[in-house]
Enzyme design. Structure first.
Site: not given
Ligand code: 4NP
Length: 165
Positions: A10, A13, A15-17, A129
């Protein structure tokens, strides 16, 4: 026999992955295949390198009986296409970023694909997201990841491990 290696990707790294990795790893262990299928996750961005999964993702996974607190964020690299049999993107932007990296690395290994192509028909094709939203977003992410992980495991059992799932 060489294990099948799966990488979930994602943006951050955190939340989703890691959720996808945690739920898939759990299903793999329940199926008795922990020695046949290896998992990891990574982000296309570098913001959160070395961090644990977001507390909201950890909490949602724990509520469903799955621990992901051991995972640490890292950035995806060109070499990952050599190391992993499946490189699975959470959304279309992640996929475009991975495709660019795959090109840059000389198209070695299998190309990246969307994780949700392994979800049951009719489900959406991106894991949205959840970072800037509320807890319902994290619940939705978990549900999507669980359903797609199920489909992915069935696919790997059939295609890679020669089982009639
Ligand atoms: P992820 O979520 O891609 O599912 O881990 C996010 C984590 C952090 C951010 C955006 C999405 N950020 O903008 O810091």
């Amino acid at each position: 026999m060489k294990p099948v290696r799966v990488l979930f990707v994602c943006l951050g790294n955190i939340c989703r992955s890691p959720t996808a990795e945690g739920v898939f790893r759990h299903q793999v262990a329940e199926a008795g295949l922990a020695d046949r299928i290896e998992t990891d996750s990574a982000g296309t961005a570098a913001y959160h390198i070395g961090k644990s999964p977001d507390p909201r993702s950890q909490e949602e996974a724990a509520r469903r009986g799955i621990r992901i607190d051991d995972l640490r964020a890292r950035r995806v690299s060109e070499e990952d296409f050599i190391e992993f049999d499946y490189v699975l993107a959470m959304d279309a932007q992640n996929l475009r970023d991975l495709e660019a990296l795959y090109e840059q690395g000389g198209r070695q290994g299998r190309p990246p694909e969307l994780f949700l192509r392994y979800a049951p028909e009719g489900l959406r094709n991106e894991v949205p997201d959840p970072y800037y939203g509320g807890p319902e977003g994290f619940r939705h992410v978990f549900d999507l990841c669980r359903d797609a992980a199920n489909g992915l495991l069935a696919h790997i059992q059939q295609q890679e491990l020669g089982k009639n799932a």
